[in-house]
Design a protein around this motif. Sequence first.
Motif, PDB file in Angstrom:
ATOM      1  N   ILE A 109     -25.382   2.181  19.744  1.00 23.56           N
ATOM      2  CA  ILE A 109     -24.929   0.807  19.964  1.00 23.56           C
ATOM      3  C   ILE A 109     -23.969   0.459  18.833  1.00 23.56           C
ATOM      4  O   ILE A 109     -24.351   0.485  17.659  1.00 23.56           O
ATOM      5  N   TYR A 110     -22.728   0.152  19.185  1.00 32.45           N
ATOM      6  CA  TYR A 110     -21.719  -0.210  18.198  1.00 32.45           C
ATOM      7  C   TYR A 110     -21.275  -1.652  18.389  1.00 32.45           C
ATOM      8  O   TYR A 110     -21.109  -2.105  19.518  1.00 32.45           O
ATOM      9  N   VAL A 111     -21.082  -2.348  17.279  1.00 36.34           N
ATOM     10  CA  VAL A 111     -20.486  -3.678  17.295  1.00 36.34           C
ATOM     11  C   VAL A 111     -19.196  -3.588  16.492  1.00 36.34           C
ATOM     12  O   VAL A 111     -19.190  -3.070  15.367  1.00 36.34           O
ATOM     13  N   VAL A 112     -18.118  -4.082  17.090  1.00 40.39           N
ATOM     14  CA  VAL A 112     -16.812  -4.061  16.439  1.00 40.39           C
ATOM     15  C   VAL A 112     -16.380  -5.496  16.195  1.00 40.39           C
ATOM     16  O   VAL A 112     -16.396  -6.325  17.100  1.00 40.39           O
ATOM     17  N   ASN A 113     -16.009  -5.764  14.958  1.00 40.15           N
ATOM     18  CA  ASN A 113     -15.521  -7.080  14.588  1.00 40.15           C
ATOM     19  C   ASN A 113     -14.143  -6.900  13.982  1.00 40.15           C
ATOM     20  O   ASN A 113     -13.991  -6.176  13.001  1.00 40.15           O
ATOM     21  N   ILE A 114     -13.146  -7.539  14.602  1.00 45.99           N
ATOM     22  CA  ILE A 114     -11.778  -7.394  14.093  1.00 45.99           C
ATOM     23  C   ILE A 114     -11.213  -8.730  13.613  1.00 45.99           C
ATOM     24  O   ILE A 114     -10.031  -8.841  13.356  1.00 45.99           O
ATOM     25  N   ALA A 115     -12.074  -9.745  13.493  1.00 47.17           N
ATOM     26  CA  ALA A 115     -11.636 -11.033  12.961  1.00 47.17           C
ATOM     27  C   ALA A 115     -11.614 -10.911  11.438  1.00 47.17           C
ATOM     28  O   ALA A 115     -12.622 -11.038  10.778  1.00 47.17           O
ATOM     29  N   GLY A 116     -10.469 -10.592  10.900  1.00 44.39           N
ATOM     30  CA  GLY A 116     -10.357 -10.307   9.465  1.00 44.39           C
ATOM     31  C   GLY A 116     -10.349  -8.806   9.265  1.00 44.39           C
ATOM     32  O   GLY A 116      -9.595  -8.088   9.904  1.00 44.39           O
ATOM     33  N   THR A 117     -11.231  -8.299   8.416  1.00 43.47           N
ATOM     34  CA  THR A 117     -11.349  -6.859   8.192  1.00 43.47           C
ATOM     35  C   THR A 117     -11.926  -6.209   9.443  1.00 43.47           C
ATOM     36  O   THR A 117     -12.833  -6.741  10.072  1.00 43.47           O
ATOM     37  N   ILE A 118     -11.413  -5.046   9.801  1.00 41.01           N
ATOM     38  CA  ILE A 118     -11.935  -4.313  10.957  1.00 41.01           C
ATOM     39  C   ILE A 118     -13.220  -3.627  10.529  1.00 41.01           C
ATOM     40  O   ILE A 118     -13.231  -2.835   9.588  1.00 41.01           O
ATOM     41  N   VAL A 119     -14.318  -3.944  11.224  1.00 36.86           N
ATOM     42  CA  VAL A 119     -15.618  -3.376  10.899  1.00 36.86           C
ATOM     43  C   VAL A 119     -16.239  -2.817  12.172  1.00 36.86           C
ATOM     44  O   VAL A 119     -16.383  -3.521  13.166  1.00 36.86           O
ATOM     45  N   VAL A 120     -16.608  -1.540  12.135  1.00 38.87           N
ATOM     46  CA  VAL A 120     -17.313  -0.874  13.236  1.00 38.87           C
ATOM     47  C   VAL A 120     -18.702  -0.547  12.706  1.00 38.87           C
ATOM     48  O   VAL A 120     -18.836   0.239  11.781  1.00 38.87           O
ATOM     49  N   THR A 121     -19.719  -1.164  13.294  1.00 37.36           N
ATOM     50  CA  THR A 121     -21.090  -1.021  12.802  1.00 37.36           C
ATOM     51  C   THR A 121     -21.992  -0.441  13.881  1.00 37.36           C
ATOM     52  O   THR A 121     -22.000  -0.934  15.006  1.00 37.36           O
ATOM     53  N   ARG A 122     -22.731   0.571  13.527  1.00 37.47           N
ATOM     54  CA  ARG A 122     -23.729   1.132  14.433  1.00 37.47           C
ATOM     55  C   ARG A 122     -25.007   0.310  14.293  1.00 37.47           C
ATOM     56  O   ARG A 122     -25.554   0.182  13.210  1.00 37.47           O
ATOM     57  N   GLU A 123     -25.457  -0.284  15.410  1.00 31.02           N
ATOM     58  CA  GLU A 123     -26.622  -1.180  15.374  1.00 31.02           C
ATOM     59  C   GLU A 123     -27.938  -0.471  15.596  1.00 31.02           C
ATOM     60  O   GLU A 123     -28.937  -0.878  15.037  1.00 31.02           O
ATOM     61  N   ASP A 124     -27.961   0.544  16.443  1.00 30.96           N
ATOM     62  CA  ASP A 124     -29.235   1.208  16.702  1.00 30.96           C
ATOM     63  C   ASP A 124     -29.669   1.944  15.443  1.00 30.96           C
ATOM     64  O   ASP A 124     -28.873   2.251  14.578  1.00 30.96           O
ATOM     65  N   THR A 125     -30.941   2.209  15.360  1.00 25.91           N
ATOM     66  CA  THR A 125     -31.481   2.881  14.166  1.00 25.91           C
ATOM     67  C   THR A 125     -31.993   4.266  14.496  1.00 25.91           C
ATOM     68  O   THR A 125     -32.842   4.806  13.821  1.00 25.91           O
ATOM     69  N   ASN A 126     -31.438   4.850  15.532  1.00 26.47           N
ATOM     70  CA  ASN A 126     -31.857   6.171  15.996  1.00 26.47           C
ATOM     71  C   ASN A 126     -31.052   7.242  15.293  1.00 26.47           C
ATOM     72  O   ASN A 126     -30.321   8.019  15.898  1.00 26.47           O
ATOM     73  N   PHE A 127     -31.158   7.301  13.958  1.00 30.03           N
ATOM     74  CA  PHE A 127     -30.357   8.270  13.197  1.00 30.03           C
ATOM     75  C   PHE A 127     -31.128   9.542  12.985  1.00 30.03           C
ATOM     76  O   PHE A 127     -32.092   9.690  12.420  1.00 30.03           O
TER      77      PHE A 127
END
Length: 134
Positions: free
Chosen positions: A116-134
């Motif tokens: 599960i990825y959340v991408v925020n491009i309002a300002g700095t571009i941040v791609v964050t993996r939300e799931d904790t299945n590492f």
Amino acid sequence: MVLRRTVLLAPVVLSLAPLFGVLGCGKAEEAPKSEPTAAKQHLITALDAWKGGKSKDELTKGTPPMLVVDGDWDKKSKLTEYVVEGDGEPVGAGVRWKVPITITTKAGKTVKKDAIYVVNIAGTIVVTREDTNF
């Protein structure tokens, strides 16, 4: 002596309290939303970089800079396959995607996951993996 100063200052502090309330009132501005098409392209750029063997630091130093948070990438797993479909789901100021990925761990094991990825491009571009299945 301390008690007397406190008693004398109390009316002054209390008289200023309504002013603090007025200054604090107001409509909070809503954070700018990430545009789904651009957010999706940034997610694909990040995943292509991982699949191509690049480090997250290369993306951070790139143009535009992109911050990526992914535990499997941190563990030096290799991304071998992924699929990003649809326009994603708006969440806060970002956009969320469920992305089926296939990785090869450092131990050589092939693993399929639903990331599960959340991408925020309002300002700095941040791609964050939300799931904790590492």
